[in-house]
Write a protein that holds these residues in place. Structure first.
Motif, short mmCIF file in Angstrom:
data_model
loop_
_atom_site.label_atom_id
_atom_site.label_comp_id
_atom_site.label_asym_id
_atom_site.label_seq_id
_atom_site.Cartn_x
_atom_site.Cartn_y
_atom_site.Cartn_z
N ALA A 44 0.83 -1.21 0.00
CA ALA A 44 0.00 0.00 0.00
C ALA A 44 0.86 1.26 0.00
O ALA A 44 0.53 2.26 -0.65
CB ALA A 44 -0.93 -0.01 1.21
N CYS A 45 1.97 1.22 0.73
CA CYS A 45 2.86 2.38 0.77
C CYS A 45 3.52 2.65 -0.58
O CYS A 45 3.86 3.79 -0.89
CB CYS A 45 3.93 2.18 1.85
SG CYS A 45 3.32 2.37 3.54
N ASP A 49 -0.43 7.21 -1.97
CA ASP A 49 0.29 8.36 -1.44
C ASP A 49 0.06 8.43 0.07
O ASP A 49 -0.85 9.10 0.54
CB ASP A 49 -0.21 9.64 -2.13
CG ASP A 49 0.56 10.87 -1.68
OD1 ASP A 49 1.67 10.69 -1.14
OD2 ASP A 49 0.06 11.98 -1.86
N ILE A 50 0.90 7.73 0.82
CA ILE A 50 0.73 7.58 2.26
C ILE A 50 1.65 8.55 3.00
O ILE A 50 2.84 8.65 2.70
CB ILE A 50 1.03 6.14 2.71
CG1 ILE A 50 0.14 5.14 1.97
CG2 ILE A 50 0.86 6.01 4.22
CD1 ILE A 50 -1.33 5.30 2.25
N ASP A 51 1.09 9.25 3.99
CA ASP A 51 1.88 10.14 4.84
C ASP A 51 2.20 9.48 6.18
O ASP A 51 3.28 9.71 6.74
CB ASP A 51 1.11 11.44 5.11
CG ASP A 51 0.85 12.23 3.84
OD1 ASP A 51 1.82 12.55 3.13
OD2 ASP A 51 -0.33 12.51 3.56
N LEU A 52 1.27 8.67 6.67
CA LEU A 52 1.46 8.06 7.99
C LEU A 52 0.80 6.68 8.03
O LEU A 52 -0.29 6.49 7.51
CB LEU A 52 0.86 8.96 9.08
CG LEU A 52 0.92 8.44 10.51
CD1 LEU A 52 1.31 9.57 11.47
CD2 LEU A 52 -0.42 7.85 10.94
N VAL A 53 1.49 5.75 8.67
CA VAL A 53 0.96 4.39 8.87
C VAL A 53 0.70 4.18 10.36
O VAL A 53 1.59 4.40 11.18
CB VAL A 53 1.93 3.31 8.38
CG1 VAL A 53 1.30 1.92 8.56
CG2 VAL A 53 2.32 3.54 6.94
N ILE A 54 -0.51 3.79 10.70
CA ILE A 54 -0.82 3.35 12.06
C ILE A 54 -0.66 1.84 12.03
O ILE A 54 -1.48 1.12 11.45
CB ILE A 54 -2.23 3.77 12.48
CG1 ILE A 54 -2.35 5.30 12.45
CG2 ILE A 54 -2.53 3.25 13.89
CD1 ILE A 54 -3.73 5.83 12.81
N ILE A 71 9.48 -0.31 5.08
CA ILE A 71 8.83 0.93 4.62
C ILE A 71 9.77 2.11 4.79
O ILE A 71 9.90 2.96 3.90
CB ILE A 71 7.51 1.16 5.39
CG1 ILE A 71 6.45 0.15 4.93
CG2 ILE A 71 7.00 2.58 5.19
CD1 ILE A 71 5.20 0.14 5.78
N LYS A 72 10.44 2.19 5.93
CA LYS A 72 11.34 3.30 6.19
C LYS A 72 12.57 3.26 5.29
O LYS A 72 13.14 4.31 4.96
CB LYS A 72 11.77 3.31 7.66
CG LYS A 72 10.64 3.54 8.65
CD LYS A 72 9.98 4.90 8.45
CE LYS A 72 10.87 6.04 8.87
NZ LYS A 72 10.16 7.35 8.82
N GLU A 73 12.98 2.06 4.89
CA GLU A 73 14.12 1.95 3.98
C GLU A 73 13.80 2.50 2.60
O GLU A 73 14.61 3.19 1.99
CB GLU A 73 14.55 0.48 3.86
CG GLU A 73 15.31 -0.05 5.06
CD GLU A 73 15.63 -1.52 4.92
OE1 GLU A 73 15.19 -2.15 3.91
OE2 GLU A 73 16.33 -2.07 5.80
N SER A 74 12.60 2.21 2.11
CA SER A 74 12.21 2.64 0.77
C SER A 74 11.54 4.00 0.74
O SER A 74 11.63 4.74 -0.24
CB SER A 74 11.28 1.60 0.13
OG SER A 74 10.11 1.42 0.91
N SER A 75 10.85 4.35 1.84
CA SER A 75 10.13 5.64 1.90
C SER A 75 10.35 6.28 3.27
O SER A 75 9.46 6.26 4.12
CB SER A 75 8.64 5.41 1.65
OG SER A 75 8.40 4.74 0.44
#
Length: 218
Positions: A44-45, A49-54, A71-75
């Motif tokens: 999904a990320c 267009d995701i700003d925040l993941v809960i 997710i943090k590695e790629s975005s």
């Protein structure tokens, strides 16, 4: 305020539905996607267009820790807020080390949830009061991993001052004003701290600070 696109990642429908209900009337927040496991969250990320993941910690196929790290590695600009239970102290620490900007208990109310989201989007960290003390004590007392080989004595007094303000969730601009230095100098101190501690990000610096008892947790 621009719309904040949020991804809900939890393997329980009732949890996702509950969070959606809490946020649906909040101006500027949009739930644009949902995921039942870490693999779906990563996908999904990439697609939305995701700003925040809960992000829930315990999920099938891929847990929230692994998903957060990928997710943090790629975005790296995507913020992650971890959803936790009171008995997940060890996993909470791993989530922070993976790049989550904070954590909140699943039992939290709307006020705290919105506060956590806005704090994280402001570039700071949010740690739920109900779980913070036990987690921080675990960081102080816990056995060291890769960072323990790093000598805290290599950190200068000025860098310790910067580190303490980072732990207190000060922004670079606020640190500069507090210490009467430029933001460029703050950036330099932050880079030096990352290099000396072996931390990958701000969350790693916070973890290092508590592990080595460099800040007062009281």
């Amino acid at each position: 305020m621009a719309n904040i696109n949020i991804l809900l990642a939890d393997d329980h429908d009732i949890v996702r539905d509950g969070i959606r209900m809490l946020l649906e009337d909040e101006v500027g927040f949009r739930i644009v996607s949902e995921a039942e496991n870490g693999e779906e969250a990563i996908k999904a990320c990439k697609e939305d267009d995701i700003d925040l993941v809960i992000m829930d910690i315990s999920m099938p196929k891929m847990n929230g820790i692994e998903a957060t790290e990928k997710i943090k590695e790629s975005s790296p600009d995507i913020k992650v807020l971890a959803l936790t239970m009171m008995d997940e102290d060890q996993h909470i620490r791993q989530m922070i080390e993976a790049g989550a900007s904070g954590y909140i208990l699943k039992s939290s109310d709307k006020v705290e949830l919105v506060d956590a989201i806005t704090t994280i989007l402001d570039g700071k960290h949010y740690f739920s009061d109900d779980a913070t003390q036990s987690v921080m004590m675990d960081l102080v007392k816990g056995t060291a991993k890769e960072n323990n080989s790093t000598d805290p004595g290599n950190i200068t007094d000025r860098e310790k001052e910067v580190l303490e303000l980072i732990v207190k969730q000060y922004t670079n601009q606020e640190i500069a004003e507090e210490l009467y230095i430029s933001t460029r100098t703050v950036d330099a101190h932050r880079r030096n701290l990352l290099q000396k501690t072996g931390a990958k990000n701000t969350a790693g610096l916070v973890t290092y600070a508590f592990r080595h008892n460099l800040v007062d947790i009281n």
